[in-house]
Design an enzyme around this catalytic site. Structure first.
Site, mmCIF file in Angstrom:
data_model
loop_
_atom_site.group_PDB
_atom_site.id
_atom_site.type_symbol
_atom_site.label_atom_id
_atom_site.label_comp_id
_atom_site.label_asym_id
_atom_site.label_seq_id
_atom_site.Cartn_x
_atom_site.Cartn_y
_atom_site.Cartn_z
ATOM 1 N N LYS A 80 -11.204 -20.869 -6.970
ATOM 2 C CA LYS A 80 -10.241 -19.862 -6.678
ATOM 3 C C LYS A 80 -10.811 -19.052 -5.510
ATOM 4 C CE LYS A 80 -10.116 -16.385 -9.957
ATOM 5 N NZ LYS A 80 -9.381 -15.526 -10.666
ATOM 6 N N SER A 133 2.468 -25.834 4.525
ATOM 7 C CA SER A 133 1.081 -25.764 3.971
ATOM 8 C C SER A 133 0.405 -24.239 4.284
ATOM 9 C CB SER A 133 0.149 -26.611 4.769
ATOM 10 O OG SER A 133 0.319 -26.222 6.171
ATOM 11 N N THR A 166 1.342 -25.406 -2.544
ATOM 12 C CA THR A 166 1.384 -26.216 -1.187
ATOM 13 C C THR A 166 -0.097 -26.998 -0.962
ATOM 14 O OG1 THR A 166 1.766 -25.781 1.143
ATOM 15 C CG2 THR A 166 0.597 -24.447 -0.112
ATOM 16 N N TYR A 167 -0.166 -27.140 0.287
ATOM 17 C CA TYR A 167 -1.253 -27.925 0.494
ATOM 18 C C TYR A 167 -2.349 -27.137 1.523
ATOM 19 C CZ TYR A 167 0.767 -30.103 4.222
ATOM 20 O OH TYR A 167 1.671 -30.197 5.427
ATOM 21 N N GLY A 200 5.731 -22.786 7.216
ATOM 22 C CA GLY A 200 6.982 -23.594 6.738
ATOM 23 C C GLY A 200 7.460 -22.611 5.939
ATOM 24 N N ALA A 201 8.346 -23.185 4.950
ATOM 25 C CA ALA A 201 9.106 -22.272 3.976
ATOM 26 C C ALA A 201 8.020 -21.335 3.002
ATOM 27 C CB ALA A 201 9.611 -23.602 2.845
ATOM 28 N N ALA A 202 6.868 -21.617 2.982
ATOM 29 C CA ALA A 202 5.883 -20.700 2.294
ATOM 30 C C ALA A 202 5.945 -19.265 2.835
ATOM 31 C CB ALA A 202 4.703 -21.454 2.051
#
Length: 114
Positions: free
Chosen positions: A9, A25, A57-58, A73-75
């Protein structure tokens, strides 16, 4: 039996950029990735402390030493630059192995520095 447990984390990093036009991502400073034992392409969960959003996401490698935490992107719609987020990676482990496993927790300093 396999169970999913916390592997590593990045705790309370600051979002430095949000790029809606990217294909998706999270871009993370490679130094932070190394410290948290994370790799490019790895699936992660993002938790935004400012607005409560949680999504997956990645990872894409960011410039080493830059402190970059960029949602793409969408994030990018789920965060604001300056938000504090937690980036969580999980792993599948055998139940007995998981009992003894110790996750890697990284708490960066201001500017997402180690």
């Amino acid at each position: 039996m396999l169970i999913e447990v916390l592997k590593s984390k990045l705790h309370c990093v600051t979002v430095t950029d949000a790029n809606l036009q990217y294909r998706g991502s999270i871009t993370i400073d490679e130094d932070l990735m190394d410290a948290a034992d994370m790799i490019a392409g790895q699936k992660v969960q993002i938790v935004d402390n400012n607005n409560g959003e949680r999504f997956e996401t990645y990872i894409i490698k960011g410039e080493r030493g830059s402190g970059c935490i960029c949602l793409n992107g969408a994030a990018a719609r789920k965060v604001q630059i300056g938000d504090t987020v937690i980036i969580i990676a999980y792993a599948l482990m055998d139940f007995e192995e998981a009992k003894a496993f110790k996750p890697t927790i990284v708490i960066p300093k201001e500017g997402n520095k180690l």
